[in-house]
Design a protein around this motif. Structure first.
Motif, mmCIF file in Angstrom:
data_model
loop_
_atom_site.group_PDB
_atom_site.id
_atom_site.type_symbol
_atom_site.label_atom_id
_atom_site.label_comp_id
_atom_site.label_asym_id
_atom_site.label_seq_id
_atom_site.Cartn_x
_atom_site.Cartn_y
_atom_site.Cartn_z
ATOM 1 N N ASN A 20 0.820 -1.217 0.000
ATOM 2 C CA ASN A 20 0.000 0.000 0.000
ATOM 3 C C ASN A 20 0.848 1.258 0.000
ATOM 4 O O ASN A 20 0.387 2.310 -0.446
ATOM 5 N N ALA A 21 2.064 1.158 0.517
ATOM 6 C CA ALA A 21 2.930 2.334 0.616
ATOM 7 C C ALA A 21 4.196 2.192 -0.218
ATOM 8 O O ALA A 21 5.107 3.000 -0.074
ATOM 9 N N ALA A 22 4.269 1.160 -1.058
ATOM 10 C CA ALA A 22 5.492 0.925 -1.839
ATOM 11 C C ALA A 22 5.832 2.158 -2.648
ATOM 12 O O ALA A 22 4.936 2.781 -3.203
ATOM 13 N N PRO A 23 7.058 2.544 -2.699
ATOM 14 C CA PRO A 23 8.247 1.934 -2.129
ATOM 15 C C PRO A 23 8.696 2.583 -0.821
ATOM 16 O O PRO A 23 9.835 2.419 -0.414
ATOM 17 N N ALA A 24 7.845 3.310 -0.157
ATOM 18 C CA ALA A 24 8.230 4.045 1.053
ATOM 19 C C ALA A 24 8.642 3.111 2.191
ATOM 20 O O ALA A 24 8.007 2.092 2.409
ATOM 21 N N PRO A 25 9.697 3.476 2.916
ATOM 22 C CA PRO A 25 10.065 2.695 4.098
ATOM 23 C C PRO A 25 9.015 2.858 5.183
ATOM 24 O O PRO A 25 8.373 3.909 5.285
ATOM 25 N N ARG A 26 8.832 1.823 5.995
ATOM 26 C CA ARG A 26 7.819 1.832 7.050
ATOM 27 C C ARG A 26 8.478 1.437 8.362
ATOM 28 O O ARG A 26 9.400 0.644 8.379
ATOM 29 N N TYR A 27 7.985 1.970 9.473
ATOM 30 C CA TYR A 27 8.490 1.515 10.768
ATOM 31 C C TYR A 27 7.402 0.691 11.450
ATOM 32 O O TYR A 27 6.243 0.681 11.035
ATOM 33 N N GLY A 28 7.801 -0.034 12.485
ATOM 34 C CA GLY A 28 6.947 -1.022 13.115
ATOM 35 C C GLY A 28 5.563 -0.556 13.498
ATOM 36 O O GLY A 28 4.573 -1.226 13.184
ATOM 37 N N LEU A 29 5.454 0.577 14.171
ATOM 38 C CA LEU A 29 4.147 1.043 14.626
ATOM 39 C C LEU A 29 3.210 1.302 13.450
ATOM 40 O O LEU A 29 2.024 0.973 13.504
ATOM 41 N N GLU A 30 3.731 1.855 12.361
ATOM 42 C CA GLU A 30 2.908 2.064 11.160
ATOM 43 C C GLU A 30 2.371 0.737 10.638
ATOM 44 O O GLU A 30 1.202 0.619 10.305
ATOM 45 N N LEU A 31 3.260 -0.239 10.546
ATOM 46 C CA LEU A 31 2.854 -1.552 10.040
ATOM 47 C C LEU A 31 1.859 -2.229 10.966
ATOM 48 O O LEU A 31 0.897 -2.845 10.506
ATOM 49 N N TYR A 36 11.725 -0.363 7.673
ATOM 50 C CA TYR A 36 11.739 -1.554 6.829
ATOM 51 C C TYR A 36 11.210 -1.169 5.460
ATOM 52 O O TYR A 36 10.299 -0.352 5.340
ATOM 53 N N GLN A 37 11.795 -1.790 4.434
ATOM 54 C CA GLN A 37 11.375 -1.497 3.063
ATOM 55 C C GLN A 37 11.438 -2.782 2.246
ATOM 56 O O GLN A 37 12.350 -3.596 2.412
ATOM 57 N N LEU A 38 10.465 -2.948 1.362
ATOM 58 C CA LEU A 38 10.487 -4.093 0.467
ATOM 59 C C LEU A 38 11.654 -3.962 -0.506
ATOM 60 O O LEU A 38 11.919 -2.876 -1.020
ATOM 61 N N THR A 39 12.330 -5.061 -0.757
ATOM 62 C CA THR A 39 13.350 -5.109 -1.796
ATOM 63 C C THR A 39 12.639 -5.314 -3.134
ATOM 64 O O THR A 39 11.425 -5.545 -3.170
#
Length: 108
Positions: free
Chosen positions: A14-25, A69-72
């Protein structure tokens, strides 16, 4: 693949490619930290996600440092395929399929 892992992957997409941190996820995937962090560890081990600490100190930020964290590239492809595979299976079984997240179709 568990439904919890699929929810985390969908949150990333939903947010690709933005990095996300735990609380957001946790909020977006509706997952507790006790489930999220083992999932993120497994995804990192599989090469689907990379994690990195933000470049600040807790004192400078006024809060604990965040690990983003970010998807490769492999993660985007694999996550998209997994989520679409499950949606197709649900559709074939007459199940309800949620609207496609904005991150789908990102592949180039």
């Amino acid at each position: 693949m568990s439904s919890t892992t699929l929810a985390v992957l969908a949150a990333f997409l939903n947010a690709a490619p933005a990095p996300r941190y735990g609380l957001e996820l946790m909020r977006e995937a509706d997952v507790k930290s006790g489930s999220l962090y083992p999932i993120l560890d497994r995804l990192e081990d599989e090469g689907w996600v990379v994690g990195q600490w933000e470049e600040t100190t807790a004192q400078a930020a006024g809060r604990p440092r965040r690990r983003y964290y970010q998807l490769t590239a492999l993660g985007v492809i694999s996550a998209t395929q997994e989520v679409q595979r499950v949606r197709a299976r649900l559709g074939a079984a007459g199940g309800s399929i949620a609207a496609q997240p904005a991150g789908f179709g990102v592949l180039s």
